[in-house]
Design a protein around this motif. Structure first.
Motif, PDB file in Angstrom:
ATOM      1  N   PRO A  27       0.761  -1.148  -0.015  1.00 41.39           N
ATOM      2  CA  PRO A  27       0.035  -0.114   0.031  1.00 41.39           C
ATOM      3  C   PRO A  27       0.690   1.311  -0.010  1.00 41.39           C
ATOM      4  CG  PRO A  27      -0.292  -1.006   2.191  1.00 41.39           C
ATOM      5  CD  PRO A  27       0.743  -1.841   1.193  1.00 41.39           C
ATOM      6  N   ILE A  28       1.346   1.459  -1.027  1.00 40.27           N
ATOM      7  CA  ILE A  28       2.016   2.734  -1.427  1.00 40.27           C
ATOM      8  C   ILE A  28       1.899   3.294  -2.819  1.00 40.27           C
ATOM      9  CG2 ILE A  28       4.026   2.917   0.302  1.00 40.27           C
ATOM     10  CD1 ILE A  28       5.716   1.056  -1.490  1.00 40.27           C
ATOM     11  N   VAL A  29       2.201   4.353  -3.267  1.00 39.05           N
ATOM     12  CA  VAL A  29       1.728   4.952  -4.540  1.00 39.05           C
ATOM     13  C   VAL A  29       2.236   4.373  -5.750  1.00 39.05           C
ATOM     14  CG1 VAL A  29       1.178   7.350  -3.697  1.00 39.05           C
ATOM     15  CG2 VAL A  29       3.511   6.839  -4.391  1.00 39.05           C
ATOM     16  N   GLU A  30       3.299   3.370  -5.159  1.00 35.99           N
ATOM     17  CA  GLU A  30       3.750   2.371  -6.603  1.00 35.99           C
ATOM     18  C   GLU A  30       2.767   1.821  -7.245  1.00 35.99           C
ATOM     19  OE1 GLU A  30       5.286   3.625  -3.919  1.00 35.99           O
ATOM     20  OE2 GLU A  30       7.515   3.739  -4.118  1.00 35.99           O
ATOM     21  N   ALA A  31       1.757   1.422  -6.180  1.00 38.07           N
ATOM     22  CA  ALA A  31       0.824   0.251  -6.463  1.00 38.07           C
ATOM     23  C   ALA A  31      -0.351   0.888  -7.261  1.00 38.07           C
ATOM     24  CB  ALA A  31       0.327  -0.357  -5.209  1.00 38.07           C
ATOM     25  N   THR A  64      10.659   5.321   2.185  1.00 35.14           N
ATOM     26  CA  THR A  64       9.701   4.445   1.865  1.00 35.14           C
ATOM     27  C   THR A  64       8.619   5.495   0.819  1.00 35.14           C
ATOM     28  OG1 THR A  64       7.807   3.164   2.373  1.00 35.14           O
ATOM     29  CG2 THR A  64       7.998   5.072   3.569  1.00 35.14           C
ATOM     30  N   GLY A  65       7.642   4.968   0.462  1.00 37.04           N
ATOM     31  CA  GLY A  65       7.063   5.529  -0.727  1.00 37.04           C
ATOM     32  C   GLY A  65       5.696   6.340  -0.096  1.00 37.04           C
ATOM     33  N   ASP A  66       5.440   7.453  -0.659  1.00 37.90           N
ATOM     34  CA  ASP A  66       4.186   7.940  -0.265  1.00 37.90           C
ATOM     35  C   ASP A  66       3.048   6.887   0.126  1.00 37.90           C
ATOM     36  OD1 ASP A  66       5.363  10.496  -0.263  1.00 37.90           O
ATOM     37  OD2 ASP A  66       4.661  10.906  -2.650  1.00 37.90           O
ATOM     38  N   PRO A  96      14.357   5.563 -11.598  1.00 40.96           N
ATOM     39  CA  PRO A  96      13.785   4.496 -11.453  1.00 40.96           C
ATOM     40  C   PRO A  96      13.209   3.889 -10.185  1.00 40.96           C
ATOM     41  CG  PRO A  96      16.313   3.743 -11.604  1.00 40.96           C
ATOM     42  CD  PRO A  96      15.942   5.174 -11.546  1.00 40.96           C
ATOM     43  N   GLU A  97      12.143   3.699 -10.078  1.00 38.09           N
ATOM     44  CA  GLU A  97      11.364   3.259  -8.702  1.00 38.09           C
ATOM     45  C   GLU A  97      11.012   1.870  -8.691  1.00 38.09           C
ATOM     46  OE1 GLU A  97      11.885   4.986  -5.871  1.00 38.09           O
ATOM     47  OE2 GLU A  97      10.704   3.344  -4.794  1.00 38.09           O
ATOM     48  N   GLU A  98       9.600   1.440  -8.913  1.00 38.12           N
ATOM     49  CA  GLU A  98       9.279   0.188  -8.725  1.00 38.12           C
ATOM     50  C   GLU A  98       8.676  -0.420 -10.023  1.00 38.12           C
ATOM     51  OE1 GLU A  98       7.165  -0.299  -4.920  1.00 38.12           O
ATOM     52  OE2 GLU A  98       8.692   0.630  -3.702  1.00 38.12           O
ATOM     53  N   TYR A  99       8.665  -1.793 -10.001  1.00 36.17           N
ATOM     54  CA  TYR A  99       8.602  -2.374 -11.263  1.00 36.17           C
ATOM     55  C   TYR A  99       7.120  -3.365 -11.112  1.00 36.17           C
ATOM     56  CZ  TYR A  99      12.567  -0.029 -12.837  1.00 36.17           C
ATOM     57  OH  TYR A  99      13.236   0.676 -13.369  1.00 36.17           O
ATOM     58  N   GLY A 118       7.776  10.027  -6.124  1.00 34.99           N
ATOM     59  CA  GLY A 118       6.969   9.635  -5.034  1.00 34.99           C
ATOM     60  C   GLY A 118       7.454   8.961  -3.735  1.00 34.99           C
ATOM     61  N   ASN A 119       8.607   8.995  -3.599  1.00 40.91           N
ATOM     62  CA  ASN A 119       9.267   8.393  -2.376  1.00 40.91           C
ATOM     63  C   ASN A 119       9.961   9.571  -1.773  1.00 40.91           C
ATOM     64  OD1 ASN A 119       9.704   5.126  -2.227  1.00 40.91           O
ATOM     65  ND2 ASN A 119       8.950   6.027  -4.106  1.00 40.91           N
ATOM     66  N   GLY A 120      10.291   9.195  -0.505  1.00 44.16           N
ATOM     67  CA  GLY A 120      11.118  10.402   0.508  1.00 44.16           C
ATOM     68  C   GLY A 120      11.914   9.977   1.634  1.00 44.16           C
ATOM     69  N   ASN A 172      15.613  -0.967  -3.257  1.00 43.36           N
ATOM     70  CA  ASN A 172      15.884   0.406  -3.764  1.00 43.36           C
ATOM     71  C   ASN A 172      15.743   1.478  -2.525  1.00 43.36           C
ATOM     72  OD1 ASN A 172      13.040   0.289  -4.085  1.00 43.36           O
ATOM     73  ND2 ASN A 172      13.108   1.481  -5.722  1.00 43.36           N
ATOM     74  N   GLN A 173      14.674   0.961  -1.426  1.00 46.65           N
ATOM     75  CA  GLN A 173      14.466   2.001  -0.537  1.00 46.65           C
ATOM     76  C   GLN A 173      15.798   2.305   0.378  1.00 46.65           C
ATOM     77  OE1 GLN A 173      11.000   2.102  -1.322  1.00 46.65           O
ATOM     78  NE2 GLN A 173      11.632   4.174  -0.817  1.00 46.65           N
ATOM     79  N   GLU A 174      16.320   1.105   0.558  1.00 42.49           N
ATOM     80  CA  GLU A 174      17.892   1.155   1.295  1.00 42.49           C
ATOM     81  C   GLU A 174      18.718   1.846   0.443  1.00 42.49           C
ATOM     82  OE1 GLU A 174      19.352  -2.418   2.781  1.00 42.49           O
ATOM     83  OE2 GLU A 174      21.205  -1.572   3.240  1.00 42.49           O
TER      84      GLU A 174
HETATM   85 CA    CA Z   1       9.431   2.766  -3.206  1.00 42.11          CA
END
Ligand code: CA
Length: 453
Positions: free
Chosen positions: A68-72, A242-244, A270-273, A153-155, A198-200
């Protein structure tokens, strides 16, 4: 794969799994259960039956995991707005995963075993699963990377107690801040949502670019995204990535501030896939392309800022994120209250799904996969020998060819389809450049790293 088993020990992942169990309870209690799957409207059914026989998917059913983050969002919108159904995928189950460890466990068993066929992934998880680095018994479960879900969309969020210490994109007091905390027995703790993904990488990149060695000057830990707010409240961590909407929620709940958006660290990064089990894709090539077409339509819908209010409302629902819609809407419109007096109001800094200043967001560039593998080498997560075989491995896992075919078949204009598998030289906020034709030079240019190159 020398030394890999030591660095990626099962023990480490058991520790993660311990955190997972708690995360799963939290999700059930506070974020609602995975949405009902049998909600395909009449209109979608009609469109689906009008598909030509040549395009008809081999199967209409698939189970995709999401966090449940904006990537989805493109997966959820493709389902909710009937884009998957439009291309014949009438039984797409979008299944909320308690955390990344659960997603990994579920893709290991596949939908036949009660798990998932694929879904949303942080990089380089599809590679680590394909190569058996993070699976049970190191079993290799080949996966294909099919599309990028989003950029930005991440911070990076920081606990309130560090306000006024000059912790922004640049860390003013880096020379003393972390060392003092360490000597006072209060080591700075930075959390990510899954180790070695990638978050790390974002939090490590930001610290190292500021001259802080993340392996020696601070402590890194893994916390499920949904628990990050609670952990920051109780003071068990100082920072997380993490993601918004989670970082922004920290600001709204007045328990912290945001030092940097990932869009500031690396614009259009690049973020999530979307990645799936290779056996599912090989068995169902038409269904795979139908999913990709539905996804691409959803990404275009999500990128229309006129839709972002509705997008925030859909995602905020009990069956999806279960958060107030406004914590989604403001970042979605590029409006970030960073919580330390700084504000950002720029749609180009928001989470984007279809187009950004560098071109197409959905297309999975091989050069970006190479960066994730190179960064894994930088921090000692993967052996240096990975680089020598990286392009071969990427050719096996990255199926940009399927993305291209799907895009052409659905009539995406040629101008929106990248002509190269490389986006070319990338530049980070500290001036460091990554040239995909020479990853070693990138590693050499970095001052703080584990690998000796
Ligand atoms: Ca992310």
């Amino acid at each position: 794969m020398v030394d890999f088993s030591n660095q990626f020990s099962r023990r480490k992942f058991l520790l993660t799994a311990g955190a997972s169990a708690v995360g799963s309870v939290f999700l059930k209690g506070c974020l609602g259960n995975p949405p009902d799957t049998a909600t395909t409207s009449q209109t979608q059914q009609v469109v689906a039956t009008n598909l030509g026989a040549a395009d008809k998917p081999e199967i209409t059913k698939v189970k995709l995991g999401y966090i449940p983050i904006v990537e989805a969002a493109p997966l959820i919108i493709a389902k909710e707005k009937g884009f998957f159904a439009k291309y014949g995928m009438t039984e797409v189950d979008i299944s909320k995963q308690a955390n990344w460890g659960s997603a990994r466990d579920n893709v290991e068993i596949g939908s036949a075993g009660g798990g998932i066929d694929g879904g949303q992934w942080q990089m380089p998880m599809p590679y680590l699963i394909s190569e058996g680095y993070i699976t049970k018994g190191n079993q290799k479960i080949p996966m294909y990377v099919l599309a990028q879900l989003n950029t930005q969309g991440n911070g990076i969020a920081i606990a309130s107690k560090h306000k006024g210490k000059g912790m922004g994109l640049q860390i003013a007091s880096k020379g003393t801040l972390f060392a003092q905390a360490k000597s006072a027995g209060n080591e700075f703790k930075a959390a990510n949502t899954f180790p070695h993904a990638n978050q790390e990488f974002w939090i490590r990149y930001w610290l190292a670019a500021n001259g802080v060695d993340p392996d020696n000057e601070i402590q890194l830990l893994t916390v499920p995204a949904s628990q990050t707010v609670a952990n920051m409240k109780t003071g068990t961590m100082d920072a997380f990535s993490t993601g918004d909407p989670w970082p922004y929620r920290i600001v709204k709940d007045k328990i912290g501030f945001m030092s940097a958006l990932t869009a500031e660290i690396w614009k259009n990064h690049p973020e999530e896939y979307l990645a799936m089990r290779a056996d599912w894709v090989d068995k169902h090539p038409k269904a795979t392309k139908a999913l990709l077409k539905g996804l691409m339509e959803a990404q275009q819908w999500c990128d229309n800022f006129d839709n972002r209010k509705e997008l925030s409302q859909i995602l905020s629902g009990r069956n999806y994120f279960n958060v107030p819609a406004e914590v989604l809407l403001e970042p979605y419109m590029g409006k970030y209250d960073m919580g330390d007096g700084r504000t950002i109001d720029d749609r180009k800094m928001a989470c984007l799904y279809w187009k950004d200043e560098k071109g197409n967001v959905s297309y999975p560039y091989k050069s970006h996969d190479l960066w994730f593998l190179t960064e894994s080498v930088r921090w000692g997560f993967l052996p240096e020998s990975t680089l020598a075989n990286a392009n071969k491995l990427i050719d096996k896992v990255n199926r940009e060819d399927l993305w291209r075919e799907a895009a052409k078949e659905m009539g995406i204009p040629a101008a929106d389809i990248p002509t190269s598998t490389s986006r070319g030289v990338e530049e980070f906020f500290d001036g460091i450049k990554f040239d995909p034709t020479n990853p070693k030079a990138y590693l050499q240019s970095l001052k703080i790293k584990k690998v000796k190159v």
